[in-house]
Enzyme design. Structure first.
Site, PDB file in Angstrom:
ATOM      1  N   LYS A 130       0.707  -1.297   0.016  1.00  0.00           N
ATOM      2  CA  LYS A 130       0.102   0.096  -0.007  1.00  0.00           C
ATOM      3  C   LYS A 130       0.669   1.271   0.064  1.00  0.00           C
ATOM      4  CE  LYS A 130      -4.064  -2.214   2.185  1.00  0.00           C
ATOM      5  NZ  LYS A 130      -3.285  -3.667   2.551  1.00  0.00           N
ATOM      6  N   GLU A 286      -3.873  -1.482  -5.161  1.00  0.00           N
ATOM      7  CA  GLU A 286      -2.387  -2.217  -4.563  1.00  0.00           C
ATOM      8  C   GLU A 286      -1.720  -2.869  -5.474  1.00  0.00           C
ATOM      9  OE1 GLU A 286      -3.382  -5.109  -1.391  1.00  0.00           O
ATOM     10  OE2 GLU A 286      -4.733  -3.866  -0.427  1.00  0.00           O
TER      11      GLU A 286
END
Length: 324
Positions: A130, A286
């Site tokens: 992330k 992501e």
């Protein structure tokens, strides 16, 4: 070691007893490697030892087969020198991305002059899923990383609905949707701050998630395939681990653009097996480099052999090392 085939391969992963062979990508890769004649060893990250300048692993030779309840057979444990005794180390244990995980990357980094480690451990350590994705913020939904409740309230007011998730979470765990009212937002931020010392991620909610969250797999920077992961009833999370279902899919022009933008950098970093997540055909959320999944479903829908593609890429990397 310089021989390309057959290879001796040490697989650093989770316990064999607990894997779901119907969907486990590491097991799929092991099956493909064994079919090529590779000799496989299994060990856990805590089995690593550094001694006298060498990195060792207490590992067991393993045979795998696609039989529920009888999917592996271990031989007697051996102490392997990961620099001298094996050709390839597959670093495939699941997160959490904690100090144990980070320590394993530091140890495996020390064998790279002698042994190919996939994915590159330093690159994995420097690419939390992330955080690495922020390098491609132009493809992301509005995103904030913070511990500050006032900032989260301001972000909610700006975007109407938001998603809050831990920075180092995985498999859809602890992902929350907060509506316009902001009900329980203060309590949720308190919970996150009490549970984790690091900041958390907040993103604008993308309604398109109801139509699926696409997992796209890249092998050494090139697209290998994709699936669309559809949330279960009453869910915003589409992860297969929390009840999402997989469906066949094609890539949009925007998704092709995203892959083209990051592919060369993934290859440069030695991130050979990567899964990226895209919502609504356009929003990157992501970049998964620790232990990407999804290849079993991709192969089932597309008739491909992603495990074989991974071994082809490993062979190419080994050939480059020999030529150098």
């Amino acid at each position: 070691m310089t021989e390309l085939n057959p290879l001796t391969v040490a697989v650093q992963m989770d316990p064999m007893e607990g894997i779901n062979i119907k969907g486990d990508s590491t097991f799929h890769i092991m099956l493909a490697g064994q079919a090529r004649g590779h000799r496989l060893y299994h060990y856990l990250a805590p089995d690593l030892t550094y001694r006298d300048g060498r990195v060792l692993a207490k590992a067991r030779p393993v045979k795998v087969q696609k039989v529920d309840g009888d999917h592996f057979a271990f031989g007697e444990p051996e102490m392997l020198d990961l620099g001298r005794d094996v050709d390839v180390v597959l670093m495939r244990q699941d997160p959490p991305f904690d100090l144990s995980y980070i320590t394993a990357t530091h140890l495996l980094e020390r064998v790279q002059a002698e042994t190919l480690v996939v994915n590159d451990p330093a690159a994995v350590r420097n690419a939390p899923e992330k955080l690495f994705v922020l390098d491609y913020a132009r493809f992301m939904p509005p995103t904030m990383i913070t511990r500050d409740l006032a900032e989260v309230k301001s972000f909610l007011a700006e975007h109407g609905e938001i998603v809050v998730k831990p920075l180092y979470g995985n498999a859809g765990n602890a992902v929350f949707h907060v509506g316009q009212s902001g009900a329980n937002l203060s309590a949720l931020v308190e919970l996150f701050n009490a549970s984790w010392v690091e900041p958390f991620m907040v993103q604008a909610f993308i309604p398109g998630v109801a139509q699926g969250d696409k997992r796209i797999v890249l092998i050494d920077g090139d697209i290998a395939g994709a699936i669309n992961r559809i949330p279960g009833a009453g869910e915003i999370r589409s992860n297969l681990a929390v009840g999402g279902s997989a469906a066949k899919t094609e890539l949009t022009d925007r998704e092709l653009e995203i892959c083209a933008a990051m592919g060369p950098e993934l290859k440069r970093r030695g991130l050979l097996f990567v899964g990226i997540d895209v919502i609504g055909g356009e929003w990157l959320t992501e970049i998964n480099v620790t232990s990407p999944t999804g290849i079993v479903s991709i192969d089932a829908f597309n008739g491909t052999d992603t495990g074989g593609m991974i071994w082809d890429a490993i062979d190419a990397r080994l050939a480059e090392r020999v030529a150098a």
